[in-house]
Design an enzyme around this catalytic site. Structure first.
Site, PDB file in Angstrom:
ATOM      1  N   LYS A 209       0.842  -1.197   0.000  1.00 37.13           N
ATOM      2  CA  LYS A 209       0.000   0.000   0.000  1.00 37.13           C
ATOM      3  C   LYS A 209       0.878   1.248   0.000  1.00 37.13           C
ATOM      4  CE  LYS A 209      -3.463   2.167   2.938  1.00 37.13           C
ATOM      5  NZ  LYS A 209      -4.246   2.051   4.162  1.00 37.13           N
ATOM      6  N   GLU A 215      10.639  -4.678   4.262  1.00 39.69           N
ATOM      7  CA  GLU A 215      10.696  -6.088   3.861  1.00 39.69           C
ATOM      8  C   GLU A 215      10.354  -6.237   2.383  1.00 39.69           C
ATOM      9  OE1 GLU A 215       9.178  -4.891   6.486  1.00 39.69           O
ATOM     10  OE2 GLU A 215       9.497  -6.150   8.245  1.00 39.69           O
ATOM     11  N   GLY A 272      -4.587  -2.107   5.338  1.00 42.35           N
ATOM     12  CA  GLY A 272      -3.824  -3.243   4.812  1.00 42.35           C
ATOM     13  C   GLY A 272      -4.451  -4.586   5.141  1.00 42.35           C
ATOM     14  N   ARG A 273      -4.847  -4.769   6.387  1.00 41.46           N
ATOM     15  CA  ARG A 273      -5.376  -6.082   6.807  1.00 41.46           C
ATOM     16  C   ARG A 273      -6.805  -6.327   6.321  1.00 41.46           C
ATOM     17  NH1 ARG A 273      -4.049  -2.605  10.702  1.00 41.46           N
ATOM     18  NH2 ARG A 273      -5.610  -1.747  12.103  1.00 41.46           N
ATOM     19  N   GLU A 358      -3.911  -6.616  15.270  1.00 47.52           N
ATOM     20  CA  GLU A 358      -3.412  -5.320  14.813  1.00 47.52           C
ATOM     21  C   GLU A 358      -4.528  -4.273  14.922  1.00 47.52           C
ATOM     22  OE1 GLU A 358       0.017  -4.360  11.668  1.00 47.52           O
ATOM     23  OE2 GLU A 358      -1.872  -4.704  10.651  1.00 47.52           O
ATOM     24  N   HIS A 389      -3.879 -33.364  18.650  1.00 49.20           N
ATOM     25  CA  HIS A 389      -2.684 -34.116  19.035  1.00 49.20           C
ATOM     26  C   HIS A 389      -1.562 -33.159  19.402  1.00 49.20           C
ATOM     27  CE1 HIS A 389      -4.548 -37.852  17.723  1.00 49.20           C
ATOM     28  NE2 HIS A 389      -5.127 -37.075  16.813  1.00 49.20           N
ATOM     29  N   LYS A 516       9.951  -0.711  13.891  1.00 46.50           N
ATOM     30  CA  LYS A 516      10.514  -0.359  12.572  1.00 46.50           C
ATOM     31  C   LYS A 516      11.593   0.695  12.747  1.00 46.50           C
ATOM     32  CE  LYS A 516       6.269  -0.907   9.864  1.00 46.50           C
ATOM     33  NZ  LYS A 516       5.308  -0.177   9.049  1.00 46.50           N
TER      34      LYS A 516
HETATM   35  O1  F6P Z   1       3.653  -2.876   9.704  1.00 44.70           O
HETATM   36  C1  F6P Z   1       2.293  -3.023   9.663  1.00 44.70           C
HETATM   37  C2  F6P Z   1       1.749  -2.805   8.322  1.00 44.70           C
HETATM   38  O2  F6P Z   1       1.585  -1.448   8.118  1.00 44.70           O
HETATM   39  C3  F6P Z   1       0.446  -3.552   8.142  1.00 44.70           C
HETATM   40  O3  F6P Z   1      -0.629  -2.879   8.678  1.00 44.70           O
HETATM   41  C4  F6P Z   1       0.386  -3.723   6.677  1.00 44.70           C
HETATM   42  O4  F6P Z   1      -0.530  -4.696   6.321  1.00 44.70           O
HETATM   43  C5  F6P Z   1       1.821  -4.093   6.382  1.00 44.70           C
HETATM   44  O5  F6P Z   1       2.568  -3.306   7.272  1.00 44.70           O
HETATM   45  C6  F6P Z   1       2.274  -3.894   4.972  1.00 44.70           C
HETATM   46  O6  F6P Z   1       2.168  -2.571   4.565  1.00 44.70           O
HETATM   47  P1  F6P Z   1       2.303  -2.159   3.043  1.00 44.70           P
HETATM   48  O7  F6P Z   1       1.194  -2.795   2.289  1.00 44.70           O
HETATM   49  O8  F6P Z   1       2.224  -0.668   3.032  1.00 44.70           O
HETATM   50  O9  F6P Z   1       3.632  -2.640   2.553  1.00 44.70           O
END
Ligand code: F6P
Length: 525
Positions: A209, A215, A272-273, A358, A389, A516
């Site tokens: 987003k 990452e 995002g979620r 979150e 199990h 972060k």
């Molecule tokens: O670090 C949390 C977060 O902002 C989440 O809410 C989100 O889903 C994820 O990182 C990824 O964010 P982006 O889609 O901006 O890379």
């Protein structure tokens, strides 16, 4: 008008629930069933192909009455309307919360800042459809003119967990494309995924987003470097054949080298979620075909209508949220376990962890004050029967009270009848065992019957199950795109309802920022 700021603990219904708790907390659920032959029917709700049996909870009609009063006193109805209408209910980020617009089938306008978001939503859906079809039919080709065989989704959190869970969850409906997911910044993850891929026939879908997530950008850069390495005879201009992106941040995507026609939109009014219903779900549409993606959206839309229009006593997400609050805030439980009886749904619990934790892992209320009551609970789980199990020992006989959601399907997909009968027998047995337990007398009789009388004195206390442990039974006809869409929307709305009643903001996530920031500081040391 902003969301009302109502401290739930100051409501009349909260006080009623507190004193009601004293009357009910030691009462066995069994006695509720003994007193009321219709309890199961009374505490079962039906919606399309899904039913929720919540009769095995430590509630009476009186409990429910006070919980429903709590929902009313928290002005939940008003909050739901504001959410669906696109009002700024994500106040801390100054945004509307409109994931429901992404699957809106009403045809009506939804205005944000004076423009109808449905125009862009429908345009994006058209683009997802056309693109998915051209990839699936082999019309869209990679840089060397070969058909695409593999899709790699690069994203993390909401840009990974939802699409990954749905692609895996609906694997049965999948087409010929192989789908892979890269999320972790651990270089071993990306290396493992790309090591057997052919860049000529692989499409990389970079989903972020913000397009600033460390990452995702690190993984995308590594993949780009690999793609442009000498061995493949590629140049920067080839990126447009094998890379697409989903983002709100057009300039950053362009800087990465992705062509404008390969950029799919995202909007600030989608968290995002909550975003897999948008182009963030492109890998879903690619892997399952657009028709299945559309049915998935439809299932969610049906749940949206149910949530928006049903009275609270018949409203599945609202009831689930109220039960959760009842245990979390009155019985002081810490966690909830979610157990799908379908191996396809192994990724549902991790997805729900992000969705719920979150969203509702907050300790500041909507007034900016620290809360003095519990909010978001810990969500965990895995698939039945594997968990039986593994961790179910603790749920059955441990010292903690852990409400459970069991999710099962009447029909299996591949039709192995014998397996399915056994699976579903276990599904029913777990809820029954948690509810009924096993008394000393029953253990005694059992051991005697099995010829273990000599061990009764020694083993009896260890074999007793106290029971009276709550669970919800969610039974669905079949695992289909539509039904999975409904289940996810059900949990989304449960999460919203909890956040409204807890008087917190569920749609920001400032709690992830400090880690972060510090990671960047450690990196620059
Ligand atoms: O670090 C949390 C977060 O902002 C989440 O809410 C989100 O889903 C994820 O990182 C990824 O964010 P982006 O889609 O901006 O890379």
């Amino acid at each position: 008008m902003p969301l009302k700021n109502i401290n739930p603990t100051k409501t009349e219904s909260w006080k009623k629930l507190q004193s009601h708790l004293l009357e009910i907390k030691d009462v066995e659920m069994k006695s509720f069933f003994q007193k009321d032959n219709n309890r199961k029917e009374k505490f079962t709700l039906n919606f399309e192909d899904l039913s929720l049996d919540y009769s095995k909870n430590r509630i009476t009609e009186e409990t429910l009455e006070y919980l429903l009063e709590l929902a009313n006193e928290s002005e939940l109805k008003d909050a739901i309307q504001k959410c669906f209408a696109g009002e700024i209910i994500n106040v801390t980020e100054n945004r509307a919360v409109l994931h429901t617009a992404l699957r809106n089938r009403n045809g009506g306008e939804i205005n944000v800042d004076g423009s109808d978001v449905m125009v862009e939503v429908n345009e994006a859906l058209g683009k997802i459809k056309a693109f998915s079809e051209s990839i699936i039919q082999g019309k869209f080709k990679g840089f060397s003119g070969k058909k695409i065989t593999d899709i790699v989704n690069i994203g993390i959190g909401g840009s990974d967990l939802g699409p990954r869970m749905v692609v895996e969850g609906l694997h049965y409906y999948k087409n010929h494309l192989n789908t892979h997911f890269i999320s972790n910044i651990d270089g071993d993850h990306v290396t493992e995924v790309i090591k057997n891929l052919n860049p000529e026939t692989t499409l990389f879908v970079i989903v972020s987003k913000t397009f600033t997530t460390q990452e995702t950008l690190t993984n995308a850069e590594t993949v780009k470097k690999w793609f442009l390495s000498k061995q493949f005879n590629t140049t920067e201009t080839d990126i447009k054949y094998n890379f697409v992106a989903v983002s709100t941040n057009l300039s950053k995507v362009r800087d990465f080298g992705i062509a404008d026609q390969n950029i799919f939109p995202m909007w600030n009014w989608v968290g995002g979620r909550y975003s897999m219903w948008s182009a963030v779900g492109l890998s879903i549409s690619l892997a399952l075909g657009f028709d299945n993606f559309n049915s998935f959206l439809n299932g969610a839309f049906k749940m949206d209508e149910h949530f928006k229009n049903s009275p609270f006593e018949k409203n599945i997400p609202v009831i689930l949220a109220l039960l959760s609050i009842w245990y979390n805030n009155f019985f002081n439980t810490e966690s909830e376990v979610v157990i799908p009886y379908s191996q396809y749904l192994e990724k549902l619990p991790p997805f729900l962890q992000q969705l719920s934790m979150e969203s509702n892992g907050k300790s500041t209320d909507r007034n900016g004050d620290s809360v003095d009551y519990q909010t978001g609970n810990i969500i965990w789980g895995n698939t039945g029967t594997n968990v039986q199990h593994a961790f179910m020992q603790l749920v059955h006989q441990g010292t903690k009270l852990i409400p459970a959601d069991f999710i099962g399907f009447e029909e299996s997909l591949h039709g192995l009848k014998d397996h399915h009968e056994k699976l579903m027998a276990n599904f029913s047995a777990q809820a029954e065992a948690l509810y009924a337990g096993k008394t000393k007398e029953e253990v005694h009789l059992d051991m005697k019957f099995q010829g273990d009388s000599d061990k009764i004195n020694q083993l009896l206390p260890f074999k007793v199950f106290e029971g009276n442990r709550p669970s919800n039974t969610i039974l669905i006809k079949k695992l289909t795109p539509k039904n999975l869409g409904s289940v996810i929307a059900m949990y989304e709305h449960k999460t919203l309802t909890q956040g409204i009643i807890w008087n917190i903001y569920s749609f920001d996530q400032f709690g992830v920022e400090l880690g972060k920031e510090l990671a960047n500081k450690f990196l620059s040391k």
